[in-house]
Design an enzyme around this catalytic site. Structure first.
Site: not given
Length: 225
Positions: A9, A11
């Site tokens: 991922d 953010d």
């Protein structure tokens, strides 16, 4: 090397999204003439609600940006166009590529050990691409996958299936998903049938039904795993 393919991922895992968002919001506030420090918390709450609705399939991904400002602007007494305000905010946000300390060294070490590194992110493509350019991090990865470009967001397993097809991956037991979100990263990885590693630096309680395969408090723990 149990998992040669690592999907990260972006953010709040590799990139400091809160710092980036606050900087972009401050620029927007200066332009529109309101107090960023007073209203950031309210904006953040509204924005997070929109993203959670998207994850549950209640709000199309392409409508998040405009919808958050359609809800937020009246709360602070502004009548500007939500579409126009969102466009300005995205312009500001796309210039903020703030990376957490130690991320570059971690990724370099994983690459030296033979792992293939990919980004698997929910987000707006032009914003994510701009932030990668601002950070200088693009060359750290073997590929970058974005939900807007794929057409499905995490946790939809079709997001992951599209990545696997693109990379000609047939043995999903070689893949691991690393991320901070239980409702998109971990649930998405479980839906796709791959190993899941929950990055939980704040030691939050898991109040969902999603049970990650492993949990880490720092990204440095990936080297041990």
């Amino acid at each position: 090397m149990n998992y040669p393919y690592l999907f990260f991922d972006l953010d709040d895992t590799l990139f400091d999204f809160e710092a980036s968002e606050k900087a972009a919001f401050a620029n927007l506030a200066d332009e529109l003439g309101f107090d960023a420090s007073r209203f950031y918390g309210l904006y953040h709450q509204v924005n997070l609600g929109c993203w959670k609705e998207m994850e549950r399939g209640k709000l199309p991904m392409g409508e998040i940006g405009e919808e958050r400002f359609r809800r937020f602007l009246p709360l602070i007494g502004l009548t500007e166009s939500p579409t126009a305000v969102n466009e300005r905010f995205l312009d500001f946000l796309s210039k903020e590529g703030i990376v957490y300390p130690g991320v570059r060294e971690l990724l370099g070490g994983l690459r030296e050990r033979g792992h293939k590194l990919y980004v698997a992110s929910n987000g707006i493509a032009r914003v994510q691409n701009g932030r990668f350019d601002a950070s200088g991090m693009r060359d750290e990865f073997d590929g970058i996958f974005n939900s807007e470009e794929i057409g499905y967001p995490k946790p939809d397993k079709r997001f992951f299936e599209a990545m696997f097809r693109s990379l000609s991956i047939t043995d999903k037991s070689q893949c691991a998903m690393i991320g901070d979100s239980l409702t998109s990263d971990m649930l998405g990885g479980r839906n796709a049938g791959i190993h899941t590693i929950w990055y939980n630096p704040k030691n939050e309680k898991n109040l969902t039904e999603t049970k990650p395969d492993e949990e880490i408090r720092s990204l440095a723990e990936l080297s041990r795993l």
